[in-house]
Design an enzyme around this catalytic site. Sequence first.
Site, short mmCIF file in Angstrom:
data_model
loop_
_atom_site.label_atom_id
_atom_site.label_comp_id
_atom_site.label_asym_id
_atom_site.label_seq_id
_atom_site.Cartn_x
_atom_site.Cartn_y
_atom_site.Cartn_z
N GLU A 26 0.83 -1.22 0.00
CA GLU A 26 0.00 0.00 0.00
C GLU A 26 0.86 1.27 0.00
OE1 GLU A 26 -2.84 -0.56 -0.77
OE2 GLU A 26 -3.61 -2.36 0.20
N GLU A 62 -18.37 10.78 22.00
CA GLU A 62 -16.96 11.14 21.72
C GLU A 62 -16.71 11.33 20.23
OE1 GLU A 62 -14.81 11.81 24.31
OE2 GLU A 62 -16.80 11.57 25.18
N HIS A 69 -2.76 2.30 8.40
CA HIS A 69 -3.85 1.53 7.77
C HIS A 69 -4.10 0.28 8.60
CE1 HIS A 69 -6.24 -0.74 5.01
NE2 HIS A 69 -5.27 -1.60 4.78
N HIS A 94 -12.86 -3.37 3.51
CA HIS A 94 -11.42 -3.65 3.66
C HIS A 94 -10.85 -3.12 4.97
CE1 HIS A 94 -7.18 -3.83 1.77
NE2 HIS A 94 -7.05 -3.46 3.02
#
Length: 272
Positions: free
Chosen positions: A118, A171, A141, A212
């Site tokens: 990535e 929050e 990620h 993903h």
Amino acid sequence: MVKKNIFDAPFVKEMREATANMYRLGWDERNGGNISYMLGEEEVGEYLDLSEVIRTIPTGFDVTPLIGKIFIVTGTGKYFKNVDKDPETNLGIVRIAKDGTTAELLWGYKDGGKFTSEFPAHMMSHMARLSVDPTHRIVMHSHPTYTIAMNTVCSTDEKEFTHKLWQSNTEAVVVFPDGVGVLPCMVCGTNEIGIATAEKMKHFRLVVWTNHGIYGTGRTMDEAFGLIETVEKTAQIYMLSLGHIVNVIPDQIISDLAKLWNLTPLEGILKV
Ligand code: 13P
Ligand code: ZN
């Protein structure tokens, strides 16, 4: 000048701690997830001879705006579970070379490995975040379970997605008033998903990759980690209550929370 031991470097310690925490939280199975952390030349120079390049690795895309920048990056195929016990195999320190399409390995990837698949999404996201925040440093990620589960039951409309999160945990609006960007399901590990992610990163610190995982960014490891942690906690609340929802945080309360903290919530979501 005698160089200090790289294993004592605070940035190596931060990478070891972050990956270990992410693994323990169940966010990063097998080789899932990757982190890149932009480092200052001076801080790396205390530990490494910056004129010694171990080998070069082609990036496969143009990284010209980051020429000379140094990053510590998790390796492709490497397990977060193993980073702490063997950082030199599972991590690497690379500098973007003068040609803008090569990375110079300064340390790590000891078994001949290379940076995460990535890398395009990481480097392009660094460029996008730096363009809006010069103090930006981290791209993280991860594959947190409940965030991905939310994708199977929610629309990919990022305003709707953000609203559901804000409605589930007080929050949420305080931690990410700027909202969460959402990309549709795409093929990962490509320049295309990198370009699409970076486009979102001009407006968001958080970007969900549908079905993903998620990207979080920040000035510090804590900031990037805390953003993902808060989305995931909130997604867990949402998924646990799904099918039984009788009470969500009203828009007026979400708006008042933002006001209390002098924050501006992403426009076009709250009806107040
Ligand atoms: P890497 O092992 O190449 O970092 O890939 C893991 C991942 O999460 C792909 O999106
Ligand atoms: Zn992934």
